[in-house]
Design a protein around this motif. Structure first.
Motif, PDB file in Angstrom:
ATOM      1  N   ASP A 194       0.788  -1.111   0.153  1.00 40.58           N
ATOM      2  CA  ASP A 194      -0.176  -0.110   0.042  1.00 40.58           C
ATOM      3  C   ASP A 194       0.788   1.168  -0.089  1.00 40.58           C
ATOM      4  O   ASP A 194       0.661   2.206  -0.907  1.00 40.58           O
ATOM      5  CB  ASP A 194      -0.891   0.089   1.245  1.00 40.58           C
ATOM      6  N   LYS A 195       1.867   1.395   0.683  1.00 33.89           N
ATOM      7  CA  LYS A 195       2.848   2.418   0.793  1.00 33.89           C
ATOM      8  C   LYS A 195       3.579   2.543  -0.258  1.00 33.89           C
ATOM      9  O   LYS A 195       3.902   3.544  -0.900  1.00 33.89           O
ATOM     10  CB  LYS A 195       3.823   2.076   2.085  1.00 33.89           C
ATOM     11  N   TRP A 202       2.164   1.645  -3.431  1.00 35.05           N
ATOM     12  CA  TRP A 202       1.561   2.378  -4.472  1.00 35.05           C
ATOM     13  C   TRP A 202       1.270   3.793  -4.528  1.00 35.05           C
ATOM     14  O   TRP A 202       1.473   4.506  -5.174  1.00 35.05           O
ATOM     15  CB  TRP A 202       0.169   1.581  -4.398  1.00 35.05           C
ATOM     16  N   ASP A 203       1.437   4.065  -2.784  1.00 39.53           N
ATOM     17  CA  ASP A 203       1.063   5.629  -2.623  1.00 39.53           C
ATOM     18  C   ASP A 203       2.380   6.392  -3.227  1.00 39.53           C
ATOM     19  O   ASP A 203       2.177   7.400  -3.836  1.00 39.53           O
ATOM     20  CB  ASP A 203       1.035   5.857  -1.408  1.00 39.53           C
ATOM     21  N   ARG A 223      -3.872   0.842  -9.270  1.00 44.13           N
ATOM     22  CA  ARG A 223      -2.998  -0.279  -8.360  1.00 44.13           C
ATOM     23  C   ARG A 223      -3.295  -1.414  -8.869  1.00 44.13           C
ATOM     24  O   ARG A 223      -3.695  -2.443  -7.994  1.00 44.13           O
ATOM     25  CB  ARG A 223      -3.755  -0.035  -6.898  1.00 44.13           C
TER      26      ARG A 223
END
Length: 200
Positions: A7-8, A10-11, A52
Motif C-alpha cells: 500500500d505504501k 502504491w502511494d 493499483r
C-alpha cells in the motif's frame, strides 16, 4: 533496510513523476492507459499506479503474476520507486556479501539453489533452454550460466556446476554489486526468489 508494504509502495509510486521513473528504471510509460511498461524476463507487465493494478498481455506473464505475486508485485513496485539511473559495476557479488545479507539470507530466507542444482545438475541443455525462454544471455561461468533480467537494471547471474564423479551438482546466484544501491535487502531477496522460481 526492509521496505514497507505494498500500500505504501502504491502511494509513493503514484506521487512520482513518470518521466523520472522511466529514466531511472529504464521502462516505458503509456500515456493512454497511464501505465508503466516493465519488461521482466521475456514479458511485458503494465503497472497502473492510479488503479493499483499489475497486468501482463501475455499468458506467461499472467502466470508469473498469479503464481509468484508475493515476490513479483512487491519487487516490481519498489524497483520502480527506488532504482537509480546508474551503470552496472560488472562486479558480481553473492547475496550473503551484500550489507546485512549474511544474517538475512538464512532460515526462511535461504534461497532454493539446491533445487536448481537437483533439477538441472545432470541436464545442461534443459538449463540453457529454460534460460533462453526467459530471454537470458549466456555468459561463460561454471559449466553453464545465465544472465537473467528480472528487471532492466538488476540482472541476476545463475551459475550451474554439473554433477561429476567427485562432486554433487551446485548452483550459485550472483548480483551486480549495484543492486544494493537500487533496492532494500528484502526486495533483493524477492527478486532472487522469483528468478529461481521461474527457472523451476
Amino acid at each position: 533496510m526492509v521496505s514497507p508494504g505494498a500500500d505504501k509502495a502504491w502511494d509513493l509510486l503514484q506521487s512520482l513523476d513518470h518521466s523520472i521513473v522511466c529514466r531511472n528504471a529504464s521502462v516505458a510509460f503509456d500515456q493512454n492507459s497511464g501505465s508503466y511498461i516493465v519488461q521482466s524476463f521475456c514479458y511485458d507487465f503494465h503497472i497502473n499506479a492510479a488503479d493499483r493494478t499489475i497486468k501482463s498481455p501475455s499468458a506467461a506473464g499472467e502466470h508469473i503474476l498469479k503464481k509468484y505475486d508475493y515476490f513479483f508485485v512487491h519487487s516490481c513496485l519498489w524497483y520502480l520507486i527506488h532504482v537509480r539511473d546508474i551503470p552496472l559495476s560488472h562486479k558480481l557479488i553473492q547475496p550473503v556479501n551484500i550489507k546485512g545479507g549474511e544474517a538475512f539470507f538464512r532460515g526462511s530466507h535461504t534461497l532454493p539453489l539446491e533445487n536448481i542444482a537437483q533439477r538441472y545438475g545432470n541436464d545442461k541443455a534443459a538449463f540453457l533452454h529454460r534460460g533462453e525462454r526467459l530471454c537470458a544471455a549466456l555468459p561463460s561461468y561454471g559449466d553453464a550460466s545465465l544472465k537473467l533480467f528480472p528487471f532492466p537494471r538488476i540482472p541476476i547471474f545463475l551459475i550451474l556446476w554439473l554433477k561429476d564423479e567427485e562432486y554433487p551438482p551446485r548452483a550459485d546466484l550472483l548480483f551486480d554489486s549495484t543492486c544494493e544501491t537500487h533496492v532494500p535487502l528484502d526486495i533483493i531477496w524477492s527478486i532472487a526468489m522469483v528468478s529461481l522460481l521461474v527457472m523451476l
